[in-house]
Design a protein around this motif. Structure first.
Motif, short mmCIF file in Angstrom:
data_model
loop_
_atom_site.label_atom_id
_atom_site.label_comp_id
_atom_site.label_asym_id
_atom_site.label_seq_id
_atom_site.Cartn_x
_atom_site.Cartn_y
_atom_site.Cartn_z
N VAL A 197 -16.24 7.93 3.81
CA VAL A 197 -16.57 9.31 4.18
C VAL A 197 -15.53 10.29 3.67
CG1 VAL A 197 -16.89 10.89 6.14
CG2 VAL A 197 -17.88 8.58 6.21
N PHE A 198 -14.25 9.90 3.75
CA PHE A 198 -13.17 10.84 3.46
C PHE A 198 -12.58 10.69 2.05
CE2 PHE A 198 -13.20 10.82 8.09
CZ PHE A 198 -13.04 12.16 8.38
N THR A 199 -12.93 9.62 1.33
CA THR A 199 -12.28 9.37 0.04
C THR A 199 -13.30 9.09 -1.05
OG1 THR A 199 -12.09 6.97 0.37
CG2 THR A 199 -10.30 8.35 1.23
N ALA A 256 0.84 -1.20 0.00
CA ALA A 256 0.00 0.00 0.00
C ALA A 256 0.87 1.25 0.00
CB ALA A 256 -0.93 0.01 1.21
N GLU A 257 0.34 2.30 -0.61
CA GLU A 257 1.10 3.56 -0.67
C GLU A 257 0.17 4.74 -0.47
OE1 GLU A 257 4.57 5.14 -3.50
OE2 GLU A 257 2.60 5.20 -4.48
N ARG A 274 -3.66 10.53 -1.83
CA ARG A 274 -3.92 9.41 -2.74
C ARG A 274 -3.46 8.13 -2.06
NH1 ARG A 274 -0.70 6.86 -6.82
NH2 ARG A 274 -1.98 5.93 -8.48
N LEU A 275 -4.35 7.15 -1.98
CA LEU A 275 -4.04 5.86 -1.38
C LEU A 275 -4.24 4.77 -2.42
CD1 LEU A 275 -3.45 4.02 1.10
CD2 LEU A 275 -5.93 4.01 1.54
N GLU A 290 -7.55 2.35 -5.95
CA GLU A 290 -7.07 3.71 -5.71
C GLU A 290 -8.15 4.54 -5.06
OE1 GLU A 290 -5.75 7.74 -8.20
OE2 GLU A 290 -5.60 5.78 -9.17
N LEU A 291 -7.81 5.26 -4.02
CA LEU A 291 -8.71 6.17 -3.35
C LEU A 291 -8.07 7.54 -3.27
CD1 LEU A 291 -9.84 3.90 -0.37
CD2 LEU A 291 -11.15 4.41 -2.43
#
Length: 506
Positions: free
Chosen positions: A475-477, A413-414, A444-445, A485-486
């Protein structure tokens, strides 16, 4: 004859000139007088015996002493004999006595003295002084210098009598360098020294079985450049007097390959450690305007074992670094600051991975954590003002803050991000005493859901906890264009509203 006079002490410079040899277009008397002039402003007491033969001066029984502020005692430093010899070309050679040692003695009131002696063994030591009486450069070189613990007394008795032990030595080889000392106006010391290598081997045993350790190591290609400017109106009884606008310290150091080891007992259980690196560096700047520092290490490895740890803790790091800059002066305009921290390409061995991930559900590639911030601030009071640290509140305002770099990469994960905010210091109510921010940050996740699935399969996260985490991410992404990808954009408006991807949260 014996001369006693008040000195102002640069104990450090005496030791530097002694321990790292020295450069002058001058006479032996000029060099010796410059030492006395240099020391004459630090309220130190210096005594020495002079013997003159023509232009040459032999100085013996050299000692420097000063009272320890707020303590009932005096520290006395005894230096080896020094011979100032004219070379007939406007330069001066400095030679040291056969018994080359430095002794520090602490004299307590009403009790026996404590002291420590360091023996110095030089090979091929050369020290030449040149320049002008108030601006002398000492050039030096040596095939090697070895510093060894010779004697340690505690309250008048050898340290062995209290069940303790300290012994060891430090050796530098291939040493070259210079020290430039100017004493007109400010006292200024500039140094540039290089060593082909440095090795050390030290053993310590604490009294009453409170612990012991043995440490050894080597450092190759060591270079240190430094500069110090300091007022000649320093009062040792008031250490804070050193912090004034004339103080300026800068250091730049670099090294090549190094390795070290340590083993011992902390009084309860044994331990051991090993470490190594391919190169490293350190830098610092400190004056009335700014405090800056940086340090880094490359291609490092470590291994630690303790009785309370079932397996050795080990790993490798491609880069570990830290740097910061903080303003210290009072100004009407905003001043810049920054802070950076990074651990890049950290590798954990499979032996440790297998403890919590025996099925290899997680990706085991190198991990990276990198954070960078910069901003501006106003100081209502300079940090060299004694009242700065007596204030109940920090006498500064935060004007702006930017997240310039964020990277967290681990187990497939990044997370990355960046953003910019300004702050209204007149509004301390919207955010419970904190200046109201205004601005936005983007994140960006990638690989987050896959990591969560892997943690579920390992039994480290329950299905219920994972569902709660995914609801929070919702809620946040928002979903990004890539696979797993989020993305998220967090904003704070001028009205104090907090938005996540355009949806108001506050």
């Amino acid at each position: 004859m014996t001369q006693s006079f008040v000195s102002r002490g640069a104990l450090a410079a005496c030791t530097a000139v002694l321990a790292t040899p020295s450069f002058a277009d001058i006479t032996p008397a000029d060099v010796w007088d410059s030492w006395q002039s240099y020391l004459s402003g630090f309220t130190l007491d210096m005594t020495a015996t002079e013997q003159r033969t023509g232009d040459d001066i032999l100085v013996t029984d050299v000692s420097i002493s000063f009272e320890v502020p707020d303590e009932d005692g005096t520290v006395t430093i005894t230096l080896p004999d020094m011979d100032f010899i004219s070379r007939g070309d406007g330069t001066v050679e400095m030679k040291y006595g056969a018994d080359m040692s430095v002794t520090a003695r602490i004299e307590g009131e009403g009790g026996p003295d404590s002291q420590a002696t360091i023996d110095i063994v030089p090979v091929g030591l050369s020290t030449i002084a040149s320049g002008e009486p108030n601006d002398i450069t000492y050039t030096y070189s040596a095939a090697s210098l070895t510093y060894s613990v010779a004697e340690v007394l505690v309250e008048g008795a050898p340290i062995a009598e209290i069940g303790a032990q300290i012994e060891g030595d430090v050796t530098v080889t291939g040493m070259t360098g210079l020290v430039k000392i100017a004493t007109e106006g400010l006292t200024s010391i500039q140094q540039d020294v290089r060593y082909d290598s440095m090795t050390y081997d030290v053993r310590f045993v604490a009294p009453e079985d409170d612990g012991s350790f043995v440490t050894a190591g080597t450092v190759d290609d060591l270079r240190v450049e430094s500069a110090l400017s300091i007022s000649q109106d320093i009062d040792l009884e008031n250490p804070f007097s050193i912090f004034n606008e004339e103080l300026n310290i800068s250091i730049e150091a670099s090294q090549g390959a190094s390795q070290s080891s340590m083993s011992g007992n902390d009084g309860n259980a044994p331990f051991s450690s090993e470490s190594a690196s391919a190169s490293g560096s350190f830098g610092m700047l400190f004056n009335s305007d700014v405090l800056e520092a940086s340090m880094s290490s490359f291609d490092a490895s470590f291994n630690f074992f303790g009785e309370d740890i079932p397996l050795p803790v080990s790993g490798e790091v491609g880069e570990a670094s830290m740097s910061f800059s903080l303003p210290l002066a009072e100004t009407a305009d905003p001043q810049d600051f920054f802070m950076n921290f990074a651990i890049v390409d950290a590798i954990i061995p499979d032996l440790l991975w297998n403890i919590f991930d025996p099925g290899a559900a997680l990706e085991r590639g190198p991990a990276t954590i990198s954070v960078g911030m910069e901003g501006t601030t106003k100081l209502m009071m300079g940090a060299f003002n004694p009242a700065f640290f007596e204030s109940d509140d920090v006498p500064a305002t935060l004007e702006s803050l930017s997240l310039t770099d964020l990277e967290v990469s681990v187990a497939g994960a990044e997370l990355t991000g960046a953003g910019d905010f300004t702050f209204d210091n007149t509004d301390l109510s919207s955010f419970d005493g904190f200046p109201r921010p205004e601005g936005a940050a983007d994140f960006r996740l990638t690989g987050g859901n896959q990591l969560l699935d892997s943690l579920i399969s390992m039994g480290l996260v329950s299905e219920g906890d994972a569902m709660g985490a995914r609801m929070m991410m919702g809620v946040f992404t928002v979903a990004g264009p890539g696979d797993d990808e989020l993305n998220s954009r967090l904003e704070v408006t001028g009205e104090g509203h907090v938005l996540a991807n355009g949806q108001r949260l506050r």
